[in-house]
Design an enzyme around this catalytic site. Sequence first.
Site, PDB file in Angstrom:
ATOM      1  N   ARG A 193      59.375 -14.776 100.453  1.00 58.82           N
ATOM      2  CA  ARG A 193      59.552 -16.177 100.093  1.00 58.82           C
ATOM      3  C   ARG A 193      60.879 -16.955  99.906  1.00 58.82           C
ATOM      4  NH1 ARG A 193      55.630 -13.367  96.760  1.00 58.82           N
ATOM      5  NH2 ARG A 193      53.444 -13.827  97.339  1.00 58.82           N
ATOM      6  N   LYS A 217      55.903 -13.501  92.761  1.00 59.97           N
ATOM      7  CA  LYS A 217      55.238 -14.186  91.701  1.00 59.97           C
ATOM      8  C   LYS A 217      54.496 -13.347  90.579  1.00 59.97           C
ATOM      9  CE  LYS A 217      53.145 -17.416  95.173  1.00 59.97           C
ATOM     10  NZ  LYS A 217      51.661 -17.777  95.779  1.00 59.97           N
ATOM     11  N   HIS A 287      58.611 -20.370 105.496  1.00 56.65           N
ATOM     12  CA  HIS A 287      57.164 -19.633 105.481  1.00 56.65           C
ATOM     13  C   HIS A 287      56.593 -19.413 106.814  1.00 56.65           C
ATOM     14  CE1 HIS A 287      54.693 -18.469 101.902  1.00 56.65           C
ATOM     15  NE2 HIS A 287      53.557 -18.695 102.507  1.00 56.65           N
ATOM     16  N   ARG A 290      57.912 -16.154 107.485  1.00 58.59           N
ATOM     17  CA  ARG A 290      57.373 -15.099 106.543  1.00 58.59           C
ATOM     18  C   ARG A 290      56.205 -14.884 107.458  1.00 58.59           C
ATOM     19  NH1 ARG A 290      56.374 -13.098 101.577  1.00 58.59           N
ATOM     20  NH2 ARG A 290      54.310 -13.141 100.559  1.00 58.59           N
ATOM     21  N   HIS A 313      51.816  -9.336  98.426  1.00 58.64           N
ATOM     22  CA  HIS A 313      50.433  -9.715  98.204  1.00 58.64           C
ATOM     23  C   HIS A 313      49.681  -8.934  96.918  1.00 58.64           C
ATOM     24  CE1 HIS A 313      50.211 -11.962 102.224  1.00 58.64           C
ATOM     25  NE2 HIS A 313      51.154 -12.642 101.339  1.00 58.64           N
ATOM     26  N   TYR A 322      46.780 -12.355 108.918  1.00 58.27           N
ATOM     27  CA  TYR A 322      47.766 -12.077 110.091  1.00 58.27           C
ATOM     28  C   TYR A 322      47.205 -11.269 111.111  1.00 58.27           C
ATOM     29  CZ  TYR A 322      51.031 -13.633 106.496  1.00 58.27           C
ATOM     30  OH  TYR A 322      51.552 -14.637 105.605  1.00 58.27           O
TER      31      TYR A 322
END
Length: 341
Positions: A193, A217, A287, A290, A313, A322
């Site tokens: 990110r 995150k 992004h 990404r 993730h 994806y």
Amino acid sequence: MHQALPPELRDAVDDFAEHLSRVRNRSAHTVRAYVTDLVSLLDHAVRMGCVDLTGLDLSVLRSWLARQRTTGAARTSLARRAASARAFSAWAHRAGLLPADVGAALASPRAHRELPTVLRADQAAALVEAPSRESPSSSRPPSDHRAGTHSALPDPADTDAAAGPTFGASQEAQAVPLRDRVLLELLYATGVRVSEACGLDVGDVDHGRRVIRVFGKGGRERSVPYGVPAQRALDDWLRRGRPVMVGARSGDALLLGARGGRLNPTTARQIVGAYAEAAGLPRTSPHDLRHSAATHLLEGGADLRAVQELLGHSSLASTQIYTHVSVERLRAAYRQAHPRA
């Protein structure tokens, strides 16, 4: 709106924000989003006659979401706000502020997931190589936001004019494209990110194993590998670029802004967009790089769970989006192997 709430409700908001930050270890951006939703909910509850938390029930939550829908909120926004309401309700019940978890039965609309924007491999290569095609003697590369011909936007990370650069214009013209090249290479090579890339320190780069240490995150740490082109860009930046731009405000930051501070994610987005425009590519964000990295990994045969680990993730469902762009690879395998293809 926060200050206008009754004291009991205002204190509940503050305690919930502290819980998210200190106990759940949520980022400042996440805490701000949750608190914004919660203040809106409690303001709506007060308007419906609730003077304390005991008046907060399922009908109030549903009325709040319905009002958001009538004012034009998107399905994704409604889903996030419903999640905020459920999180607060569960916390308030555990803390003894609510007699029951009234948000447990709150349904939210299923968010419509847009398919990600993905560059072709040749487009991604053209983008990451764009800074190398910038002449060091040009007046300003696309990423200089102080007085450039492309944009006069300031670098939000570098607002202290007194801490301005000490290097000359010719040195800067040579250093900035090196910074931009390593930014683009890292974004595409690792799929991190933009906030993770801007948060890198020099010590987070393991040159021997060609991996970077990333804090994603929730403060979750992961190691992400990068390739030879990114290594070359890193070597050039650390040897010839960063020493020129480093200043008193730099600290250990790997990527630096125009005045020596840590590169701001907003500026990084502007850099990516400017080079994409200059290369004649569709509108592109970090992004999107990404998304492109994940898609190209899957198209190259990477395992879905490996891509999940690389992207950081927490759920495999976030990575599965994806797979839609890898259908052509499946078709090729079918044509090659099936007797009636």
